[in-house]
Write a protein that holds these residues in place. Structure first.
Motif, PDB file in Angstrom:
ATOM      1  N   THR A 186       0.872  -1.170  -0.022  1.00  0.00           N
ATOM      2  CA  THR A 186       0.030  -0.037  -0.029  1.00  0.00           C
ATOM      3  C   THR A 186       0.941   1.441   0.066  1.00  0.00           C
ATOM      4  O   THR A 186       0.631   2.208  -0.756  1.00  0.00           O
ATOM      5  CB  THR A 186      -1.140  -0.028   1.103  1.00  0.00           C
ATOM      6  N   ALA A 187       2.030   1.333   0.892  1.00  0.00           N
ATOM      7  CA  ALA A 187       2.847   2.284   1.077  1.00  0.00           C
ATOM      8  C   ALA A 187       3.243   2.583  -0.492  1.00  0.00           C
ATOM      9  O   ALA A 187       3.521   3.771  -0.878  1.00  0.00           O
ATOM     10  CB  ALA A 187       3.643   2.214   2.241  1.00  0.00           C
TER      11      ALA A 187
ATOM     12  N   ALA B  73       2.366   1.706  -3.187  1.00  0.00           N
ATOM     13  CA  ALA B  73       1.673   2.022  -4.337  1.00  0.00           C
ATOM     14  C   ALA B  73       1.457   3.669  -4.352  1.00  0.00           C
ATOM     15  O   ALA B  73       1.381   3.965  -5.425  1.00  0.00           O
ATOM     16  CB  ALA B  73       0.432   1.189  -4.178  1.00  0.00           C
ATOM     17  N   VAL B  74       1.162   3.970  -3.100  1.00  0.00           N
ATOM     18  CA  VAL B  74       1.014   5.654  -2.853  1.00  0.00           C
ATOM     19  C   VAL B  74       2.033   6.461  -3.599  1.00  0.00           C
ATOM     20  O   VAL B  74       2.073   7.336  -4.270  1.00  0.00           O
ATOM     21  CB  VAL B  74       0.443   5.867  -1.549  1.00  0.00           C
ATOM     22  N   ILE B  75       3.254   6.057  -3.111  1.00  0.00           N
ATOM     23  CA  ILE B  75       4.482   6.413  -3.546  1.00  0.00           C
ATOM     24  C   ILE B  75       4.596   6.537  -4.763  1.00  0.00           C
ATOM     25  O   ILE B  75       5.012   7.450  -5.659  1.00  0.00           O
ATOM     26  CB  ILE B  75       5.744   6.107  -2.514  1.00  0.00           C
TER      27      ILE B  75
ATOM     28  N   ALA C 236       2.513   5.724  -7.304  1.00  0.00           N
ATOM     29  CA  ALA C 236       1.313   6.690  -8.200  1.00  0.00           C
ATOM     30  C   ALA C 236       1.811   8.340  -7.943  1.00  0.00           C
ATOM     31  O   ALA C 236       1.376   8.981  -8.757  1.00  0.00           O
ATOM     32  CB  ALA C 236       0.022   6.495  -7.424  1.00  0.00           C
ATOM     33  N   SER C 237       2.086   8.818  -6.903  1.00  0.00           N
ATOM     34  CA  SER C 237       2.529  10.024  -6.963  1.00  0.00           C
ATOM     35  C   SER C 237       3.908  10.437  -7.479  1.00  0.00           C
ATOM     36  O   SER C 237       3.727  11.497  -8.174  1.00  0.00           O
ATOM     37  CB  SER C 237       3.087  10.452  -5.440  1.00  0.00           C
TER      38      SER C 237
ATOM     39  N   PRO D 291       0.629   7.397 -13.423  1.00  0.00           N
ATOM     40  CA  PRO D 291       0.519   7.193 -12.030  1.00  0.00           C
ATOM     41  C   PRO D 291       0.038   5.681 -11.887  1.00  0.00           C
ATOM     42  O   PRO D 291       0.302   5.016 -10.826  1.00  0.00           O
ATOM     43  CB  PRO D 291      -0.406   8.154 -11.577  1.00  0.00           C
TER      44      PRO D 291
ATOM     45  N   GLY E  17       1.969   3.074  -9.909  1.00  0.00           N
ATOM     46  CA  GLY E  17       1.261   2.606  -8.778  1.00  0.00           C
ATOM     47  C   GLY E  17       1.157   1.179  -8.482  1.00  0.00           C
ATOM     48  O   GLY E  17       1.705   0.591  -7.397  1.00  0.00           O
TER      49      GLY E  17
ATOM     50  N   ALA F 216       3.081  -1.449  -5.793  1.00  0.00           N
ATOM     51  CA  ALA F 216       2.341  -2.221  -4.944  1.00  0.00           C
ATOM     52  C   ALA F 216       3.081  -3.605  -5.144  1.00  0.00           C
ATOM     53  O   ALA F 216       3.286  -4.153  -4.074  1.00  0.00           O
ATOM     54  CB  ALA F 216       0.876  -2.267  -5.522  1.00  0.00           C
TER      55      ALA F 216
END
Length: 152
Positions: free
Chosen positions: A65-66, A68-70, A72-73, A82, A86, A90
């Motif tokens: 999850t972490a 994937a957020v990084i 995508a950002s 993204p 992402g 992930a």
């Protein structure tokens, strides 16, 4: 009548035997059997029929999850966008978390898993008269028996 009881391998079983002998139970009527320890290593992966309560994907899910957020950002500035970054983040996070958890369970906690089964238990079988059953049961529980069963 037969009385079955289980004990941890300790001095308490010797004390129980001596107390039973003092109460009139002959040594020939007391039978003690040690149980063998598990020789093979515990299975790390669970089956549909048995689970040991240890999850290998919890750290992988959190890191997935972490990452994937990084991913995508950062993916807004990269060529693939993204969504792809992402998904890549992930996947990398999940594999990294799974590898970390597998390493800790396989290498670091191996000693703890082996020590859990290090103490063998004993089974004590006492042949006696039916009138002595209650007395023997109380003696066994007083000497820290895990469980007692009577068969007539």
């Amino acid at each position: 009548m037969q009385i079955y009881s289980t004990f941890k391998h300790s001095i308490h079983i010797e004390m129980a035997v001596s107390t039973l002998e003092k109460k009139g139970i002959e040594r020939e009527n007391i039978f003690i059997v040690p149980l063998d320890n598990r020789k093979e290593e515990h299975k790390l992966f669970d089956t549909i029929h048995h689970s040991d309560g240890t999850s290998l994907i919890d750290v992988g899910a959190a890191l997935g999850t972490a990452f994937a957020v990084i991913g995508a950002s950062i993916g807004f500035k990269l060529a693939w966008g993204p969504i792809y970054w992402g998904l890549i983040g992930a996947s990398v996070g999940f594999v990294l978390g799974f590898a970390i958890r597998l390493f800790t369970e396989k290498i670091l906690k191996k000693k703890q898993r082996l020590l859990k089964g290090a103490h063998s238990e004993l089974i004590m079988i006492v042949d006696c008269e039916e009138a002595q059953g209650e007395l023997i049961e109380n003696i066994l529980f007083d000497h820290f028996a895990f469980g007692v069963a009577k068969i007539k």
